[in-house]
Write a protein that holds these residues in place. Structure first.
Motif, mmCIF file in Angstrom:
data_model
loop_
_atom_site.group_PDB
_atom_site.id
_atom_site.type_symbol
_atom_site.label_atom_id
_atom_site.label_comp_id
_atom_site.label_asym_id
_atom_site.label_seq_id
_atom_site.Cartn_x
_atom_site.Cartn_y
_atom_site.Cartn_z
ATOM 1 N N HIS A 50 0.833 -1.207 0.000
ATOM 2 C CA HIS A 50 0.000 0.000 0.000
ATOM 3 C C HIS A 50 0.867 1.256 0.000
ATOM 4 C CE1 HIS A 50 -2.457 3.099 2.266
ATOM 5 N NE2 HIS A 50 -3.154 2.912 1.148
ATOM 6 N N PHE A 51 1.925 1.262 0.816
ATOM 7 C CA PHE A 51 2.828 2.414 0.819
ATOM 8 C C PHE A 51 3.493 2.590 -0.545
ATOM 9 C CE2 PHE A 51 3.615 2.118 5.663
ATOM 10 C CZ PHE A 51 2.436 2.830 5.886
ATOM 11 N N ALA A 52 3.899 1.476 -1.146
ATOM 12 C CA ALA A 52 4.541 1.564 -2.470
ATOM 13 C C ALA A 52 3.589 2.132 -3.511
ATOM 14 C CB ALA A 52 5.035 0.186 -2.893
ATOM 15 N N SER A 53 2.317 1.798 -3.416
ATOM 16 C CA SER A 53 1.355 2.268 -4.412
ATOM 17 C C SER A 53 1.075 3.762 -4.296
ATOM 18 C CB SER A 53 0.042 1.490 -4.288
ATOM 19 O OG SER A 53 -0.584 1.760 -3.037
ATOM 20 N N ILE A 54 1.233 4.334 -3.089
ATOM 21 C CA ILE A 54 0.915 5.756 -2.928
ATOM 22 C C ILE A 54 2.160 6.640 -2.853
ATOM 23 C CG2 ILE A 54 -1.267 5.238 -1.771
ATOM 24 C CD1 ILE A 54 0.063 5.865 0.891
ATOM 25 N N PHE A 55 3.338 6.053 -2.633
ATOM 26 C CA PHE A 55 4.550 6.857 -2.467
ATOM 27 C C PHE A 55 5.555 6.715 -3.608
ATOM 28 C CE2 PHE A 55 3.680 6.491 2.290
ATOM 29 C CZ PHE A 55 3.085 7.747 2.348
ATOM 30 N N LEU A 56 5.764 5.512 -4.072
ATOM 31 C CA LEU A 56 6.790 5.308 -5.104
ATOM 32 C C LEU A 56 6.400 5.983 -6.407
ATOM 33 C CD1 LEU A 56 7.825 1.581 -4.519
ATOM 34 C CD2 LEU A 56 8.994 3.662 -3.772
ATOM 35 N N PRO A 57 7.372 6.451 -7.176
ATOM 36 C CA PRO A 57 8.821 6.230 -7.009
ATOM 37 C C PRO A 57 9.589 7.361 -6.320
ATOM 38 C CG PRO A 57 8.395 7.039 -9.201
ATOM 39 C CD PRO A 57 7.055 6.985 -8.509
ATOM 40 N N HIS A 58 8.914 8.436 -5.931
ATOM 41 C CA HIS A 58 9.670 9.613 -5.481
ATOM 42 C C HIS A 58 9.579 9.871 -3.985
ATOM 43 C CE1 HIS A 58 10.301 10.516 -9.692
ATOM 44 N NE2 HIS A 58 8.989 10.605 -9.914
ATOM 45 N N LEU A 59 8.566 9.357 -3.310
ATOM 46 C CA LEU A 59 8.369 9.648 -1.889
ATOM 47 C C LEU A 59 8.641 8.407 -1.045
ATOM 48 C CD1 LEU A 59 5.039 11.704 -2.131
ATOM 49 C CD2 LEU A 59 7.379 12.594 -1.896
#
Length: 228
Positions: free
Chosen positions: A29-38
């Motif tokens: 879930h974090f990867a889906s809302i943050f990657l690739p820059h946050l």
């Protein structure tokens, strides 16, 4: 594999799979809302560690020796320690209940900090739990291997892990008859095996032999020692 060792090992694997699956889902879930820059570093790391743990444990279910299991447990122990420490550094002692309307940016908008805080707390708690589980598993494995060596299995490190017994049980010991009755009991000390006992031969009484020369040839007479 002894019954109790097999049961406890499978129970450990099930608990690890559940905890890793939860952490992997939150990390996804974090990867889906943050990657690739946050928050890229932690998001990628939190994806790799649970996925690697599940992969290693799936391999261990099929192919494992005490030496390979010990190495994998130690490596995963160190990785989950790093994961727990990193999550603790990020979330710290933040009280999630105190967060109300605060938000933080994502790649597609914003997310409430309370939601992010709760998810990070779960990752933090489960990471510490996995670290503790691997600590106990590694220590128990070393103790069981040491016990097997005392029971006369010096090559137990290279043998299949199924040969390990639980505390007080022989390596590779499996009583099928008692298992069917639900009363498995194990000897506390290694059995000693040898050749079947044979009936002793009758002892021959000592005797003397006298040779008599006669007309028809020599004759031999046995005279017991007691009569001499």
């Amino acid at each position: 594999m002894t019954v109790r060792f097999a049961t406890y090992r499978i129970a450990l694997y099930v608990v690890v799979f559940l905890l890793c699956g939860t952490v992997l889902g939150l990390a996804a879930h974090f990867a889906s809302i943050f990657l690739p820059h946050l928050h890229a570093d932690f998001s990628i790391f939190s994806l790799i560690i649970p996925a690697l743990t599940i992969f290693v444990f799936l391999l261990s279910l099929q192919f494992a020796q005490p030496r390979t299991e010990a190495v994998s447990l130690f490596i995963l122990w160190a990785l989950w320690l790093a994961m727990a420490a990193w999550a603790t550094d990020i979330i710290g002692n933040v009280q999630c209940d105190a967060l109300t309307t605060e938000t933080m940016p994502t790649k597609n908008g914003e997310i409430r900090q309370r939601e992010f805080c709760y998810e990070m707390k779960v990752i933090q708690a489960f990471s510490w739990m996995l670290f503790v589980l691997f600590s106990f598993a590694f220590g128990i494995l070393l103790a069981l291997v040491s016990q097997a060596e005392r029971f006369g299995r010096p090559d137990i490190w290279q043998e299949p892990i199924q040969e390990l017994g639980w505390f007080g049980e022989l390596p590779g010991y499996y009583n099928h008859h008692q298992q069917q009755q639900g009363m498995v009991q194990y000897p506390m000390y290694p059995q000693q095996y040898g050749y079947p006992m044979q009936q002793p031969y009758p002892q021959q009484q000592p005797a003397l032999y006298q040779i008599h020369q006669g007309m028809n040839g020599a004759t031999v007479t046995q005279v017991p020692v007691t009569n001499v």
